[in-house]
Structure formats: structure tokens, C-alpha cells
Write an enzyme that holds these catalytic residues in place. Structure first.
Site, PDB file in Angstrom:
ATOM      1  N   THR A  30     -48.197 -17.993  -8.656  1.00  0.00           N
ATOM      2  CA  THR A  30     -48.230 -19.495  -8.399  1.00  0.00           C
ATOM      3  C   THR A  30     -49.675 -19.761  -8.280  1.00  0.00           C
ATOM      4  OG1 THR A  30     -47.976 -19.110  -5.997  1.00  0.00           O
ATOM      5  CG2 THR A  30     -45.849 -19.968  -7.190  1.00  0.00           C
ATOM      6  N   SER A  62     -69.735   6.009  -4.117  1.00  0.00           N
ATOM      7  CA  SER A  62     -68.235   5.789  -3.503  1.00  0.00           C
ATOM      8  C   SER A  62     -67.411   7.242  -3.747  1.00  0.00           C
ATOM      9  CB  SER A  62     -67.618   4.565  -4.097  1.00  0.00           C
ATOM     10  OG  SER A  62     -66.228   4.745  -3.757  1.00  0.00           O
ATOM     11  N   SER A 121     -56.844  -4.362  -4.675  1.00  0.00           N
ATOM     12  CA  SER A 121     -58.085  -3.730  -4.312  1.00  0.00           C
ATOM     13  C   SER A 121     -59.325  -4.211  -4.722  1.00  0.00           C
ATOM     14  CB  SER A 121     -57.542  -2.120  -4.796  1.00  0.00           C
ATOM     15  OG  SER A 121     -57.263  -2.457  -6.299  1.00  0.00           O
ATOM     16  N   SER A 122     -59.206  -4.831  -6.247  1.00  0.00           N
ATOM     17  CA  SER A 122     -60.419  -5.317  -6.480  1.00  0.00           C
ATOM     18  C   SER A 122     -60.901  -6.757  -5.728  1.00  0.00           C
ATOM     19  CB  SER A 122     -59.908  -5.857  -7.936  1.00  0.00           C
ATOM     20  OG  SER A 122     -58.928  -6.918  -7.914  1.00  0.00           O
ATOM     21  N   GLU A 154     -64.015 -11.669 -10.491  1.00  0.00           N
ATOM     22  CA  GLU A 154     -62.978 -10.610 -10.841  1.00  0.00           C
ATOM     23  C   GLU A 154     -62.527 -11.020 -12.249  1.00  0.00           C
ATOM     24  OE1 GLU A 154     -58.667  -8.488 -10.005  1.00  0.00           O
ATOM     25  OE2 GLU A 154     -59.658  -9.757  -8.461  1.00  0.00           O
ATOM     26  N   ASP A 166     -56.162 -13.680  -3.563  1.00  0.00           N
ATOM     27  CA  ASP A 166     -56.612 -12.265  -2.983  1.00  0.00           C
ATOM     28  C   ASP A 166     -57.928 -12.292  -2.132  1.00  0.00           C
ATOM     29  OD1 ASP A 166     -54.521 -11.452  -4.540  1.00  0.00           O
ATOM     30  OD2 ASP A 166     -55.559 -10.463  -5.971  1.00  0.00           O
ATOM     31  N   TYR A 215     -49.948 -10.366 -17.846  1.00  0.00           N
ATOM     32  CA  TYR A 215     -50.556 -11.452 -16.792  1.00  0.00           C
ATOM     33  C   TYR A 215     -50.949 -12.407 -17.352  1.00  0.00           C
ATOM     34  CZ  TYR A 215     -52.878 -13.055 -12.723  1.00  0.00           C
ATOM     35  OH  TYR A 215     -53.124 -13.997 -11.642  1.00  0.00           O
TER      36      TYR A 215
END
Length: 380
Positions: A30, A62, A121-122, A154, A166, A215
Site C-alpha cells: 500500500t 563488512s 535489510s536494504s 534504494e 522501510d 514487484y
């Protein structure tokens, strides 16, 4: 559940920021149409431990993601074609375009957020990097503004038209609460969670990458319906109004089903907030019904679920979950179940072997608690 530990050498000038993951109680797919969402920041996250650098270079390493990223601090960096450096470069570029001074830093990134599990996670990565960069430059930025930058980062990094949910969840979360966010107006408030309830995430083990999934197609299909009925805010429509407008405009069946999901899901968010804020306490049976309806809509109208997620939802309900549904972009990822805290481990012990027996896959469980949004903390 194991936690990675930061391995950066102690430095008296070092600082650390952590950006939490999120689970979305309800309000799936949404956000990119300016709708309503109800996420919770949880105790998995991405930490950047950093110290100022004497040269004009941003160097981040990382163990979690592998390898390292080195970018110029005094120029808009090119976006690498692949790897986690895409996200870092996008944040650096957008902060610079926003007017933030970018200074050199040397740091290390550690994450406990499962990648591709629908727990953002992103966003945890882009938010934590954004906070480290603004901290290094002593640059103040309103949290909702940093959320917008992380959202666009992103999109720039992977070309996926993600929504605001997010990064906003990671930055605006509050312990013991969900975040009711209107992604169209950016209005938000906190909604108390019922005490004694655990958030149990079952990672299906089926990996998704939003840039390679359907998506973007789902968003285009929804936009086709919205254009036909002459609105860009489906959250303002009731289900009956949307159906009537779609029929009158001759919207094709696929686009009509995408619209039906989004409109009904916005209504379910409103109902879930009412259930959580009931005068007699949270209405848990109502939440169970709403979660089930949400999952069925994601499966049938939006068509983003898969058999493994459907099975996890069924197993969770069969073994006593209060509520369960798929979360995230779909085509893989995870299921969220609500359970009483004293029943959470029993639920895990029942669902995971049942899933393995039926699929041959391992479902990784995470029993999560709500936490505050992204913040600075003492380096380990």
C-alpha cells in the site's frame, strides 16, 4: 539466535549507529500508492561503527556482506552495477545533492537482518549509512527527510520503485508500539502493541530480490487501474467505491484485482488500529481475522504469495498463532505470526519441523521484540 559482533579495532574517536529491521503488522503493498501501513521496528539491525578519516575517502568494510567499499567524499560517486556498495554510493550521492557536507570516514558494517526475508535489510543499511555520514559531518536532518533520502537511494541503487515504509519504520519506530504511517501525507503516530505478545517471523528460505521479481509489475498494474478511475490515492476509496469506479472505467481484470487488494488492505489497517486501541484492550481475534484476510488478498488478488508462504501461514494458525500472514514484497521471504510470549517457542517448535517435512526446506525463526528507531550507541 546468534548475533554478529563488531570486529573494528577500538578507537577513542569511534562512534556507532544502529538501524533496526522492521516487520509490518498489516498494510502490504500500500505504501507506493500513498496508503496506510502499520510496521514495527524490531531487534534485528545493521550497525555502522566508524571513525573520522583524515583523507576525503569513505571506506566501509563488512564481514556480513563481504568485501569493502571505498568512495570519494568530495565528489558524487558513480553507482556500482552490483553489490552492497550500490546502496552506500546512492546515499552518499543523495546526501550531497541535498546539501549535506560529506566528510571522510573509516568504518565497519555488521548486520543481523536476514537478506531477502521481507524485513527491510536494504533500508537498515541505507539508514545506518545515512546516520553515520550525517553524524560525521555534524549535519542535522529531520528523520522523515532522511527516510525519503534512504527511499530514493534504494530506488537509485536497484531500480525498484520502493515505498517509504522501510526507512520510515527504521527511523521512527518506538519500543512497545507500531507506527501508523500515511505514506501519502507522511502523517504518522504510534499505536501501542498489546503486552505479552511476541512477533514471530518464519523465514521461508525462499529468497527474493525485488529487482528480479514481479514487484515492479504489480505497481504498474495498480497504476493502470488508478489512472483509469482518475485517482492516485486509493486510500480515500471504500472497496465498494473502487469496484464501481473500476467497472465503469472498464478496468481489466488483473488491474482490478490489484486495486481491490490495495483498497481493502488500507481498510484493514484502519480496522487493525481500532482493534489495537479498543477501550477494553486489544481485540486479538479481530487481528487474527484481519491478518488472514490480508494474506488471502495478497495471495489471490495481488498474487505475490507462494506455496511455501501459504503453508507457513496455515501451520502457524494450526498450531495456535493469534494471527499470521506473509510480509514484505512477496515471491519469497517470510511470514509474521503473533503469539503469546509464553507460547512463542512452542509455536516455533511445531511450525519449523512441519514446514521441513512438507517442503524439504528449513524455515529460520526469529522471535522478535519491538525497539526504538535508529540511534547512536556506544561502540562495542
Amino acid at each position: 539466535m546468534s548475533r554478529d559482533h563488531n570486529t573494528m579495532s577500538p578507537d577513542p574517536s569511534s562512534r556507532a549507529v544502529i538501524a533496526p529491521a522492521r516487520v509490518n503488522l498489516i498494510g502490504e503493498h500500500t505504501d507506493y500508492s500513498g496508503g496506510l501501513v502499520l510496521p514495527v521496528a524490531v531487534d534485528l539491525g545493521t550497525t555502522v561503527t566508524w571513525a573520522p578519516s583524515a583523507d576525503a575517502t569513505i571506506c566501509l568494510r563488512s564481514v556480513t556482506f563481504g568485501d569493502s567499499v571505498e568512495l570519494p567524499a568530495n565528489a558524487a560517486p558513480l553507482i556500482p552495477p552490483e553489490g552492497w556498495g550500490r546502496y552506500v554510493a546512492a546515499v552518499v550521492r543523495l546526501l550531497g545533492e541535498h546539501g549535506a557536507p560529506i566528510t571522510g570516514l573509516d568504518g565497519e558494517i555488521v548486520s543481523t537482518v536476514p537478506i531477502g526475508a521481507g524485513m527491510s535489510s536494504s533500508a537498515a543499511l541505507t539508514v545506518s549509512v545515512g546516520l553515520a555520514l550525517t553524524g560525521a559531518a555534524s549535519y542535522e536532518l529531520p528523520r522523515i527527510e532522511l527516510a525519503r533520502i534512504a527511499q530514493v537511494a534504494e530506488r537509485l541503487a536497484v531500480g525498484v520503485p520502493v515505498g517509504l515504509i522501510d526507512p520510515a519504520s527504521s527511523l521512527l519506530g518506538r519500543r512497545g508500539h507500531a507506527l501508523l504511517l500515511d505514506c501519502g501525507t507522511e502523517e504518522h503516530r504510534h499505536v501501542p502493541l498489546p503486552p505479552g505478545i511476541a512477533l514471530v517471523v518464519f523465514d521461508s528460505g525462499v529468497r527474493h530480490a525485488l529487482e528480479a521479481s514481479g514487484y515492479g509489475d504489480r505497481r504498474l498494474e495498480l497504476e493502470r487501474a488508478l489512472s483509469a478511475i482518475g485517482t492516485d490515492r486509493p486510500s480515500s476509496l471504500t472497496a465498494a467505491e473502487a469496484e464501481a469506479k473500476a467497472a465503469a472505467a472498464g478496468v481489466d481484470e488483473v488491474a482490478r484485482r490489484r486495486l481491490r487488494h490495495v483498497v481493502s488492505e488500507n481498510e484493514r489497517v484502519r480496522e487493525a488500529v481500532a482493534a489495537l486501541e479498543g477501550p477494553g484492550g486489544a481485540d486479538l481475534p479481530a487481528l487474527g481475522r484481519l491478518f488472514r484476510e490480508s494474506h488471502e488478498s495478497l495471495r489471490d488478488d495481488l498474487e505475490v504469495s507462494i506455496p511455501e508462504l501459504d503453508l507457513l501461514v496455515d501451520l502457524a494458525y494450526d498450531h495456535g498463532a493469534i494471527a499470521a500472514r506473509m510480509i514484505g514484497g512477496g515471491f519469497g521471504g517470510s511470514v509474521l505470526a503473533l503469539a503469546r510470549e509464553e507460547e512463542a517457542e512452542r509455536l516455533v517448535d511445531a511450525v519449523t519441523p512441519g514446514y521441513a517435512d512438507r517442503t524439504g526446506r528449513k524455515a529460520t525463526p526469529y522471535v522478535c521484540a519491538s525497539v526504538d528507531g535508529a540511534h547512536e550507541h556506544a561502540p562495542e
